[in-house]
Design a protein around this motif. Structure first.
Motif, PDB file in Angstrom:
ATOM      1  N   VAL A   1     -13.238  -9.938  -2.084  1.00 49.86           N
ATOM      2  CA  VAL A   1     -13.027  -8.494  -2.195  1.00 49.86           C
ATOM      3  C   VAL A   1     -14.344  -7.714  -2.173  1.00 49.86           C
ATOM      4  N   ASN A   2     -15.364  -8.275  -2.796  1.00 48.86           N
ATOM      5  CA  ASN A   2     -16.612  -7.525  -2.867  1.00 48.86           C
ATOM      6  C   ASN A   2     -17.632  -7.959  -1.816  1.00 48.86           C
TER       7      ASN A   2
ATOM      8  N   MET B   1       0.819  -1.224   0.000  1.00 44.86           N
ATOM      9  CA  MET B   1       0.000   0.000   0.000  1.00 44.86           C
ATOM     10  C   MET B   1       0.849   1.269   0.000  1.00 44.86           C
TER      11      MET B   1
ATOM     12  N   LYS C   1      -6.828 -13.557   0.951  1.00 49.34           N
ATOM     13  CA  LYS C   1      -7.732 -12.405   1.007  1.00 49.34           C
ATOM     14  C   LYS C   1      -9.182 -12.878   1.043  1.00 49.34           C
TER      15      LYS C   1
ATOM     16  N   LEU D   1      -6.261   1.342   4.539  1.00 49.69           N
ATOM     17  CA  LEU D   1      -5.524   2.537   4.099  1.00 49.69           C
ATOM     18  C   LEU D   1      -6.496   3.704   4.199  1.00 49.69           C
TER      19      LEU D   1
ATOM     20  N   LYS E   1     -11.911   5.776   3.904  1.00 47.00           N
ATOM     21  CA  LYS E   1     -11.276   4.471   3.665  1.00 47.00           C
ATOM     22  C   LYS E   1     -10.917   4.354   2.196  1.00 47.00           C
ATOM     23  N   GLU E   2      -9.625   4.438   1.879  1.00 47.20           N
ATOM     24  CA  GLU E   2      -9.198   4.328   0.485  1.00 47.20           C
ATOM     25  C   GLU E   2      -9.128   2.874   0.039  1.00 47.20           C
ATOM     26  N   ARG E   3      -8.626   2.037   0.927  1.00 46.29           N
ATOM     27  CA  ARG E   3      -8.562   0.602   0.634  1.00 46.29           C
ATOM     28  C   ARG E   3      -8.777  -0.157   1.926  1.00 46.29           C
ATOM     29  N   ALA E   4      -9.331  -1.348   1.807  1.00 54.68           N
ATOM     30  CA  ALA E   4      -9.435  -2.223   2.969  1.00 54.68           C
ATOM     31  C   ALA E   4      -9.271  -3.643   2.487  1.00 54.68           C
ATOM     32  N   VAL E   5      -8.498  -4.417   3.234  1.00 54.13           N
ATOM     33  CA  VAL E   5      -8.286  -5.818   2.874  1.00 54.13           C
ATOM     34  C   VAL E   5      -8.455  -6.652   4.135  1.00 54.13           C
TER      35      VAL E   5
ATOM     36  N   ARG F   1      -1.525   9.923   4.835  1.00 53.16           N
ATOM     37  CA  ARG F   1      -2.290   8.690   4.837  1.00 53.16           C
ATOM     38  C   ARG F   1      -1.942   7.895   6.087  1.00 53.16           C
TER      39      ARG F   1
END
Lengths: 389, 207
Positions: free
Chosen positions: B186-187, B19, B183, B203, B171-175, B113
């Motif tokens: 994703v959706n 990230m 993982k 992130l 929230k820009e990204r989340a995993v 960030r």
């Protein structure tokens, strides 16, 4: 005079003609001092260890503490004792003489060969005494910079030192940022605290209260304020230790006796120890020099030189810093180091900081502290990689 | 089966490292022995800085050539100026802070960030231990008993999302990672992540 054994050097002679290397400067390179005085004939005594590489990029300047000298890793000619930081400096040691070229110089105002109150004033042919200008940490650093120039070294790979030596490290980084690749200030502060000034004042008053001090003219009058200087050293020495260290070393143990003598003899081991510290100190140190060098520490306040904002002293610095303090140091407590780190962070500087566990008090930085050695070794190795050494 | 602590941690570090944009300024809060910072310095050429509570951790970091200061996430982030870093990372540490909200706010203040990774207390194995055994969960990844754990502020993924909303973090990204380190869909919706994610990495930026 003192009854020194013949194999040992005379401290009075050492003030002018040191056994070490010495760089002499004349009117072409005067020393401009903070108090406004210009010293146009002055000298700086120094020792070096290891070899300067062809690129002159491996030089480490070690700055000594209050009563230190240039004999950082070799025999002191006056005391006959080994160097004061041999635990840290030598072949294969954290400050490795096989890798680096180490310079250590006596400070301006000192008494082991750099111009100070015990030196002869060339104008009068007599010792400077109290007519010597009051020195500052910045004056000490200016004098060292002149020496580094004389040695043809543009950038120091590292400037390292503890206590008053650490103050010089910070001053170097502030005054000559481009000339300091890395800096290792240990057990120090960016200013001297009120409590520390207070302790110094007690020491100075002890010296000046000794009738043999003769208003500072004892060298001319053939006396030595040994009692006063000894008391000053005894008081100061307590501040270099810690309650735990004193307890561990001495407790309430009696000295060579079974019971108290109901007198003011040194009944306790701790008294005997302090008396010994005081007496051995006066054989090697000049009383006026003690006044000057303690004063230099008192005057040190790096933030005050930068509108009260310490971070400004380090604005834009590229120097890599490693700051360390000791848990039991009450002379320069961890809070003092944190203030330095805070300012360096605010200036965006590259800084590491660690508070090391030790019960040995302020003096821990001079002693066998494996964690300090590991930190120093790691920091210098990484800096050496970054410098391509 | 669940991975050991170090294996899980390694996957988490790689995910965090992915990230981070190259050649940026990074502060790792609670950087331990400097494994993540060293990885970032090596693979992302970042200007790597760290804060670590333990003396041993700081000593390891300094020996590695990292710029790390001994300090406490709860108190010492206040010392940094605004926007000092491109990324401020809190890797597997938020649950050990005294005031997670304040720490997150400080991270978003001093960094453009923030990256936060944490163990999900809402994972089904945790829930199962509480539900069936009536005991506080102890897993291989979180091996402490309730009375000796340094982790005083556990949260679930949904709890963390709520905290992000509370402090206005975007929230820009989340995993989410499952117990095997893969993982999680994703959706998938939050409730699915919250049940099957053993770890989460977010992130964030100021909203």
């Amino acid at each position: 005079m003192s009854d020194l054994s013949p194999s040992l050097a005379d401290p009075l002679k050492e003030a002018n003609e040191p056994s070490s290397l010495v760089a002499r400067f004349g009117p072409e390179a005067p020393l401009l001092m903070d108090c406004g005085v210009v010293l146009d004939r002055w000298q700086i005594a120094y020792q070096t260890y290891g070899t300067l590489n062809a690129g002159k990029s491996n030089a480490i300047l070690v700055c000594h503490a209050l009563t230190g000298d240039q004999y950082v890793a070799s025999r002191n000619p006056v005391t006959g004792k080994g160097g004061w930081w041999t635990a840290m400096i030598g072949p294969g040691k954290p400050i490795d003489t096989e890798r680096f070229f180490i310079i250590c110089a006596n400070v301006i105002g000192g008494c082991t060969g750099t111009t100070g109150p015990a030196s002869t004033n060339p104008e009068t042919g007599k010792p400077w005494g109290l007519s010597f200008p009051v020195v500052t940490i910045r004056d000490m650093v200016r004098a060292q910079a002149a020496l580094v120039d004389r040695l043809g070294i543009e950038t120091l790979f590292c400037v390292a030192g503890g206590s008053m030596g650490g103050m010089q490290v910070l001053q170097w980084a502030a005054s000559y940022p481009a000339r300091v690749f890395s800096a290792l200030p240990l057990a120090t502060g960016a200013k001297h605290s009120a409590q520390n000034i207070a302790f110094h004042e007690v020491g100075r008053q002890a010296v000046m209260a000794d009738p043999d001090w003769r208003q500072g003219r004892y060298l001319e009058e053939g006396t030595r304020p040994a009692k006063g200087l000894s008391v000053a050293r005894m008081g100061a020495h307590i501040t270099y230790l810690s309650e735990q260290a004193l307890h561990r070393k001495f407790g309430r143990k009696l000295q060579d006796r079974e019971a108290p003598t109901f007198s003011f003899d040194a009944d306790f081991q701790v008294e005997s120890y302090l008396r010994h510290q005081g007496l051995s100190f006066v054989e090697r140190f000049d009383a006026n020099s003690y006044l000057y060098v303690t004063r230099a520490m008192d005057y040190f306040d790096l933030a005050a030189d930068h509108d009260g904002v310490l971070a400004r002293a380090f604005a834009g610095t590229k120097t890599r810093f490693c700051v360390a303090s000791f848990t039991s140091d009450w002379l320069f407590p961890t809070a003092d180091s944190r203030a330095i780190v805070h300012a360096l962070n605010a200036a965006g500087a590259s800084v590491s900081f660690v508070e090391l566990e030790s019960d040995k008090g302020h003096d821990a930085f001079l002693l066998d502290e494996p964690n300090l050695f590991a930190t120093t070794r790691g920091f210098l190795s990484a800096a050496a990689r970054a410098r391509g050494l | 089966m669940a991975l050991t602590d170090t294996q899980t941690h390694r996957i988490d570090l790689k995910l965090v490292a992915e990230m981070v944009q190259p050649e940026t300024r990074v502060l790792d809060v609670g950087c331990g022995d400097g494994a993540l910072l060293a990885l970032l310095a090596e693979t992302r050429k970042v200007d790597a800085r760290g804060i670590e509570l333990s003396r041993e951790g700081v000593a390891d970091c300094v020996a590695r050539g990292l710029s790390v200061i001994q300090g406490d996430a709860d108190t010492d982030l206040a010392d940094y100026p605004d926007d000092s870093f491109d990324y401020v990372i809190l890797s597997q540490t938020i649950q050990a802070t005294r005031n997670p909200r304040l720490v997150l706010e400080q991270m978003l203040r001093i960094g453009r960030r923030a990256i936060v990774s944490f163990p999900n207390f809402g994972h089904w194995r945790m829930r199962a231990q509480v539900f069936f055994q009536g005991r506080m969960p102890v897993t291989e990844a979180l091996p402490y008993s309730w009375w000796d754990t340094p982790n005083i502020h556990f949260c679930t993924i949904r709890d963390f999302v709520a905290l992000c909303d509370l402090v206005g973090a975007e929230k820009e990204r989340a995993v989410a990672l499952d117990a095997a380190g893969g993982k999680v869909g994703v959706n998938a919706p939050w409730w699915f992540w919250n049940l099957f994610g053993a770890q989460a990495v977010f992130l964030l930026k100021r909203g």
